[in-house]
Scaffold this motif. Structure first.
Motif, PDB file in Angstrom:
ATOM      1  N   ASP A 190       0.653  -1.017  -0.178  1.00 18.75           N
ATOM      2  CA  ASP A 190      -0.630   0.190  -0.127  1.00 18.75           C
ATOM      3  C   ASP A 190       1.279   1.508   0.034  1.00 18.75           C
ATOM      4  O   ASP A 190       0.638   2.344  -0.578  1.00 18.75           O
ATOM      5  CB  ASP A 190      -0.824   0.196   1.116  1.00 18.75           C
ATOM      6  CG  ASP A 190      -1.934  -1.303   1.241  1.00 18.75           C
ATOM      7  OD1 ASP A 190      -2.870  -1.521   0.335  1.00 18.75           O
ATOM      8  OD2 ASP A 190      -2.837  -0.673   1.983  1.00 18.75           O
TER       9      ASP A 190
ATOM     10  N   PRO B 100      -7.129  11.786  -4.024  1.00 12.72           N
ATOM     11  CA  PRO B 100      -7.326  10.734  -2.460  1.00 12.72           C
ATOM     12  C   PRO B 100      -6.852   9.486  -2.961  1.00 12.72           C
ATOM     13  O   PRO B 100      -6.664   8.759  -1.512  1.00 12.72           O
ATOM     14  CB  PRO B 100      -9.410  11.335  -2.936  1.00 12.72           C
ATOM     15  CG  PRO B 100      -8.710  12.103  -3.648  1.00 12.72           C
ATOM     16  CD  PRO B 100      -7.186  12.161  -4.737  1.00 12.72           C
ATOM     17  N   VAL B 101      -6.692   8.685  -3.608  1.00 10.62           N
ATOM     18  CA  VAL B 101      -6.541   7.388  -3.299  1.00 10.62           C
ATOM     19  C   VAL B 101      -4.832   7.281  -3.431  1.00 10.62           C
ATOM     20  O   VAL B 101      -4.624   6.238  -2.242  1.00 10.62           O
ATOM     21  CB  VAL B 101      -6.340   7.206  -5.521  1.00 10.62           C
ATOM     22  CG1 VAL B 101      -6.104   5.534  -5.594  1.00 10.62           C
ATOM     23  CG2 VAL B 101      -8.255   7.154  -5.823  1.00 10.62           C
TER      24      VAL B 101
ATOM     25  N   THR C 263      -5.434   7.877   0.329  1.00 13.66           N
ATOM     26  CA  THR C 263      -6.020   6.327   1.114  1.00 13.66           C
ATOM     27  C   THR C 263      -4.554   5.627   0.978  1.00 13.66           C
ATOM     28  O   THR C 263      -5.112   4.970   2.010  1.00 13.66           O
ATOM     29  CB  THR C 263      -7.103   6.070  -0.196  1.00 13.66           C
ATOM     30  OG1 THR C 263      -7.932   6.646   0.253  1.00 13.66           O
ATOM     31  CG2 THR C 263      -7.815   4.953   1.312  1.00 13.66           C
ATOM     32  N   TYR C 264      -4.090   4.908   0.173  1.00 16.23           N
ATOM     33  CA  TYR C 264      -2.858   4.177   0.418  1.00 16.23           C
ATOM     34  C   TYR C 264      -1.853   4.128   1.103  1.00 16.23           C
ATOM     35  O   TYR C 264      -1.629   3.217   1.963  1.00 16.23           O
ATOM     36  CB  TYR C 264      -2.367   3.476  -0.998  1.00 16.23           C
ATOM     37  CG  TYR C 264      -3.422   2.483  -1.805  1.00 16.23           C
ATOM     38  CD1 TYR C 264      -3.631   1.474  -1.580  1.00 16.23           C
ATOM     39  CD2 TYR C 264      -4.323   3.114  -3.171  1.00 16.23           C
ATOM     40  CE1 TYR C 264      -4.430   0.634  -2.837  1.00 16.23           C
ATOM     41  CE2 TYR C 264      -5.280   2.246  -3.260  1.00 16.23           C
ATOM     42  CZ  TYR C 264      -5.161   0.834  -2.681  1.00 16.23           C
ATOM     43  OH  TYR C 264      -6.049   0.038  -3.907  1.00 16.23           O
TER      44      TYR C 264
ATOM     45  N   THR D 187      -1.922   5.959   3.910  1.00 14.38           N
ATOM     46  CA  THR D 187      -2.821   6.133   4.905  1.00 14.38           C
ATOM     47  C   THR D 187      -3.445   4.313   5.477  1.00 14.38           C
ATOM     48  O   THR D 187      -3.831   4.223   5.957  1.00 14.38           O
ATOM     49  CB  THR D 187      -3.658   6.968   5.446  1.00 14.38           C
ATOM     50  OG1 THR D 187      -5.119   6.575   4.996  1.00 14.38           O
ATOM     51  CG2 THR D 187      -3.098   8.182   5.504  1.00 14.38           C
TER      52      THR D 187
ATOM     53  N   ARG E  29      -5.235   2.689   3.715  1.00 19.30           N
ATOM     54  CA  ARG E  29      -6.593   2.716   3.260  1.00 19.30           C
ATOM     55  C   ARG E  29      -7.502   3.184   4.224  1.00 19.30           C
ATOM     56  O   ARG E  29      -8.880   2.886   4.377  1.00 19.30           O
ATOM     57  CB  ARG E  29      -6.879   1.219   2.973  1.00 19.30           C
ATOM     58  CG  ARG E  29      -6.201   0.427   1.760  1.00 19.30           C
ATOM     59  CD  ARG E  29      -6.536  -0.018   1.551  1.00 19.30           C
ATOM     60  NE  ARG E  29      -5.596  -0.824   0.663  1.00 19.30           N
ATOM     61  CZ  ARG E  29      -5.372  -2.787  -0.358  1.00 19.30           C
ATOM     62  NH1 ARG E  29      -6.871  -2.898   0.102  1.00 19.30           N
ATOM     63  NH2 ARG E  29      -4.690  -3.252  -0.526  1.00 19.30           N
ATOM     64  N   ASP E  30      -7.203   4.322   4.523  1.00 19.61           N
ATOM     65  CA  ASP E  30      -7.912   5.256   5.629  1.00 19.61           C
ATOM     66  C   ASP E  30      -8.911   5.941   5.000  1.00 19.61           C
ATOM     67  O   ASP E  30      -8.285   6.004   3.852  1.00 19.61           O
ATOM     68  CB  ASP E  30      -7.256   6.223   6.843  1.00 19.61           C
ATOM     69  CG  ASP E  30      -8.042   6.656   7.925  1.00 19.61           C
ATOM     70  OD1 ASP E  30      -9.181   6.379   7.258  1.00 19.61           O
ATOM     71  OD2 ASP E  30      -7.635   7.393   8.123  1.00 19.61           O
ATOM     72  N   ASP E  31     -10.329   5.955   4.901  1.00 18.92           N
ATOM     73  CA  ASP E  31     -11.253   6.816   4.155  1.00 18.92           C
ATOM     74  C   ASP E  31     -11.078   8.178   4.644  1.00 18.92           C
ATOM     75  O   ASP E  31     -11.943   8.857   4.001  1.00 18.92           O
ATOM     76  CB  ASP E  31     -12.828   6.075   4.502  1.00 18.92           C
ATOM     77  CG  ASP E  31     -13.429   6.018   5.756  1.00 18.92           C
ATOM     78  OD1 ASP E  31     -12.366   6.692   6.416  1.00 18.92           O
ATOM     79  OD2 ASP E  31     -14.493   5.800   5.715  1.00 18.92           O
TER      80      ASP E  31
ATOM     81  N   PHE F 140     -12.265  10.470   1.938  1.00 19.24           N
ATOM     82  CA  PHE F 140     -13.852   9.568   1.345  1.00 19.24           C
ATOM     83  C   PHE F 140     -14.999   9.521   2.383  1.00 19.24           C
ATOM     84  O   PHE F 140     -16.282   9.054   2.325  1.00 19.24           O
ATOM     85  CB  PHE F 140     -14.081   8.244   0.461  1.00 19.24           C
ATOM     86  CG  PHE F 140     -13.394   8.603  -0.608  1.00 19.24           C
ATOM     87  CD1 PHE F 140     -13.641   8.839  -1.797  1.00 19.24           C
ATOM     88  CD2 PHE F 140     -10.746   8.268  -0.853  1.00 19.24           C
ATOM     89  CE1 PHE F 140     -12.160   9.621  -2.928  1.00 19.24           C
ATOM     90  CE2 PHE F 140     -10.882   8.491  -1.436  1.00 19.24           C
ATOM     91  CZ  PHE F 140     -11.041   9.049  -2.525  1.00 19.24           C
ATOM     92  N   ARG F 141     -14.780  10.032   3.218  1.00 14.27           N
ATOM     93  CA  ARG F 141     -15.764  10.175   4.414  1.00 14.27           C
ATOM     94  C   ARG F 141     -16.937  11.266   4.072  1.00 14.27           C
ATOM     95  O   ARG F 141     -18.590  11.417   4.784  1.00 14.27           O
ATOM     96  CB  ARG F 141     -15.126  10.545   5.681  1.00 14.27           C
ATOM     97  CG  ARG F 141     -14.136   9.668   6.278  1.00 14.27           C
ATOM     98  CD  ARG F 141     -13.224  10.283   7.699  1.00 14.27           C
ATOM     99  NE  ARG F 141     -12.857   9.268   7.616  1.00 14.27           N
ATOM    100  CZ  ARG F 141     -11.481   9.842   8.435  1.00 14.27           C
ATOM    101  NH1 ARG F 141     -11.285  10.108   9.470  1.00 14.27           N
ATOM    102  NH2 ARG F 141     -10.834   8.620   9.078  1.00 14.27           N
TER     103      ARG F 141
ATOM    104  N   CYS G  34     -17.457  12.486  -1.986  1.00 16.34           N
ATOM    105  CA  CYS G  34     -17.049  11.638  -2.559  1.00 16.34           C
ATOM    106  C   CYS G  34     -18.252  11.205  -4.235  1.00 16.34           C
ATOM    107  O   CYS G  34     -17.053  10.324  -5.125  1.00 16.34           O
ATOM    108  CB  CYS G  34     -17.624  10.067  -1.571  1.00 16.34           C
ATOM    109  SG  CYS G  34     -17.093   8.805  -1.814  1.00 16.34           S
TER     110      CYS G  34
END
Length: 157
Positions: free
Chosen positions: A17, A70-71, A74-75, A77, A79-81, A84-85, A90
């Motif tokens: 990740d 944002p992708v 996410t990786y 972190t 896969r912490d969203d 996208f919260r 989103c």
């Protein structure tokens, strides 16, 4: 339960990740300035079919890279969203992702078709107005198509 309805467990390999997220950031750091430079160079050229198409391609590529931020987050972190919260963000991100993907494919197709036209009919000139109109109509249609899933959901973004 053995009824087969449970999703498979999420397998997260932190090193993979982090590597993928880092490669995304590297792509953004290199690609955004390069595509921005290309965009301005093509924009400054004499208006031709090629320069119009290449300008559109550079713009879409730059926006696609920015949309991948944002992708990357996410990786990195694991896969912490975090990005996208917010439901509205989103959904807008999703529309942008679909729109940019379809525009990228379309612009490459227009470029290929215009090159084929020139090869098959070297003494006929391809009109820039036709290309601009085609790109404009396609853009508007793709904006509508990309947003349809949200209209079907009751207009909620």
């Amino acid at each position: 339960g053995g009824n087969g309805t449970e999703p498979p467990p999420l397998l997260i390999i932190p090193a993979v990740d982090h590597l993928y997220g880092s490669l995304c950031f590297l792509s953004i750091l290199v690609g955004v300035p390069a595509n921005t430079f290309s965009f301005w160079c093509f924009l400054a050229q004499r208006r031709s079919v090629s320069s119009i198409i290449y300008t559109c391609i550079a713009a879409v590529d730059c926006l696609t890279l920015l949309n991948s931020l944002p992708v990357a987050v996410t990786y990195v972190t694991l896969r912490d969203d975090l990005m996208f919260r917010n439901t509205i963000y989103c959904n807008v991100w999703g529309v942008a992702q679909r729109l940019l993907s379809s525009l990228s494919i379309f612009y490459v197709a227009v470029l290929s078709i215009s090159r084929t036209f020139v090869l098959l009919m070297p003494f006929r000139r391809l009109k820039t107005q036709v290309i601009i109109a085609t790109i404009g109509v396609h853009f508007v249609l793709q904006c509508v198509v990309a947003a349809i899933p949200y209209w079907e959901a009751g207009g909620h973004f």
